[in-house]
Write an enzyme that holds these catalytic residues in place. Structure first.
Site, PDB file in Angstrom:
ATOM      1  N   CYS A  51       0.848  -1.186   0.000  1.00 59.61           N
ATOM      2  CA  CYS A  51       0.000   0.000   0.000  1.00 59.61           C
ATOM      3  C   CYS A  51       0.890   1.245   0.000  1.00 59.61           C
ATOM      4  CB  CYS A  51      -0.875  -0.035   1.247  1.00 59.61           C
ATOM      5  SG  CYS A  51      -1.595   1.532   1.723  1.00 59.61           S
ATOM      6  N   GLU A  52       0.635   2.131  -0.937  1.00 60.40           N
ATOM      7  CA  GLU A  52       1.475   3.326  -1.037  1.00 60.40           C
ATOM      8  C   GLU A  52       1.226   4.320   0.097  1.00 60.40           C
ATOM      9  OE1 GLU A  52      -1.011   6.092  -4.192  1.00 60.40           O
ATOM     10  OE2 GLU A  52       0.373   4.610  -4.986  1.00 60.40           O
ATOM     11  N   HIS A  53       0.164   4.129   0.852  1.00 63.43           N
ATOM     12  CA  HIS A  53      -0.137   5.056   1.944  1.00 63.43           C
ATOM     13  C   HIS A  53       0.584   4.710   3.235  1.00 63.43           C
ATOM     14  CE1 HIS A  53      -4.079   5.710  -0.412  1.00 63.43           C
ATOM     15  NE2 HIS A  53      -3.166   6.584  -0.788  1.00 63.43           N
ATOM     16  N   HIS A  54       0.790   3.391   3.500  1.00 61.89           N
ATOM     17  CA  HIS A  54       1.390   2.971   4.766  1.00 61.89           C
ATOM     18  C   HIS A  54       2.582   2.040   4.589  1.00 61.89           C
ATOM     19  CE1 HIS A  54      -2.888   3.881   5.710  1.00 61.89           C
ATOM     20  NE2 HIS A  54      -2.298   4.592   6.651  1.00 61.89           N
ATOM     21  N   GLN A  63      -5.058  -0.532  -4.643  1.00 66.80           N
ATOM     22  CA  GLN A  63      -5.692  -1.630  -5.377  1.00 66.80           C
ATOM     23  C   GLN A  63      -6.470  -1.138  -6.585  1.00 66.80           C
ATOM     24  OE1 GLN A  63      -7.649  -4.591  -2.949  1.00 66.80           O
ATOM     25  NE2 GLN A  63      -9.074  -5.093  -4.583  1.00 66.80           N
ATOM     26  N   HIS A  87      -6.009  -6.124   3.191  1.00 69.69           N
ATOM     27  CA  HIS A  87      -5.057  -5.034   3.366  1.00 69.69           C
ATOM     28  C   HIS A  87      -4.583  -4.961   4.816  1.00 69.69           C
ATOM     29  CE1 HIS A  87      -5.729  -2.901  -0.556  1.00 69.69           C
ATOM     30  NE2 HIS A  87      -6.673  -3.825  -0.570  1.00 69.69           N
ATOM     31  N   CYS A 122      -2.928  -2.670   6.151  1.00 71.33           N
ATOM     32  CA  CYS A 122      -3.097  -1.327   6.713  1.00 71.33           C
ATOM     33  C   CYS A 122      -4.457  -1.195   7.394  1.00 71.33           C
ATOM     34  CB  CYS A 122      -2.915  -0.250   5.640  1.00 71.33           C
ATOM     35  SG  CYS A 122      -4.018  -0.382   4.231  1.00 71.33           S
TER      36      CYS A 122
END
Length: 187
Positions: A76-79, A117, A145, A147
């Site tokens: 995940c590019e956020h976490h 995703q 996920h 995250c």
């Protein structure tokens, strides 16, 4: 990706967490973590042309081709936490079919990049369409996920489903339904 720079970055992360990177259990961890991150993000070093490698073959088949349950692992590019799942990919050929393993390799190439995703699903569909010039392409991904499971709302049994339908799969309800029914059948 410079292995040396990544190793130094992990060294700093451990130090900033209050750890001693020189203690017995952590000796070598920055290097191992850097190598793992390079592996997990190896999709940045790949191209569609390289992956397909000319594996398109003449065929008179104009019926749906489906590859189900392609395992995928992404970050995940956020976490920077993993999401893990499977992709179901279909296309309707127009004179050419792609080598079976190439479909899975396309999924991997895009999954092995920092992602969300929704974008991953679209990238796979667009890539397969561009390579095969198919009448239509469909991609469904279902994933869990970390995250969402390990932090935040901590929901262990949730999963995300995303889909992209292009060409005949978007235009024809019957084609889309056939695909969805075929992937719903247990493996």
């Amino acid at each position: 990706m410079s292995l040396e720079n990544l190793t130094q970055n992990y060294q700093e992360i451990l130090t900033n967490l209050g750890e001693n990177p020189e203690r017995e259990g952590l000796k070598g961890t920055p290097l191992r973590a850097a190598k793992a991150m390079q592996f997990l993000c190896r999709g940045y070093d790949q191209s569609l042309e390289e992956i397909v490698n000319g594996a398109l073959f003449d065929s008179t088949n104009d019926e749906m081709v489906i590859v189900k349950d392609i395992e995928l692992y992404s970050l995940c590019e956020h976490h920077l936490l993993p999401f893990i799942g499977k992709a179901h990919v279909a296309y309707i050929p127009t004179g050419k079919v792609i080598g079976l393993s190439k479909v899975a390799r396309i999924v991997d190439m895009f999954a092995r990049r920092l992602q969300i995703q929704e974008n991953l699903t679209r990238q796979i569909a667009d890539a397969l369409l561009s390579v095969t010039n198919a009448k239509g392409v469909a991609v469904v991904i279902e994933a869990k996920h970390m995250c969402m499971m390990m932090r935040g709302v901590e929901k262990q049994n949730s999963s995300m489903h995303s889909s992209v339908m292009l060409g005949a799969f978007r235009d024809s309800v019957n084609t889309r339904q056939e695909f969805l029914q075929l992937i719903a059948r247990s493996s």
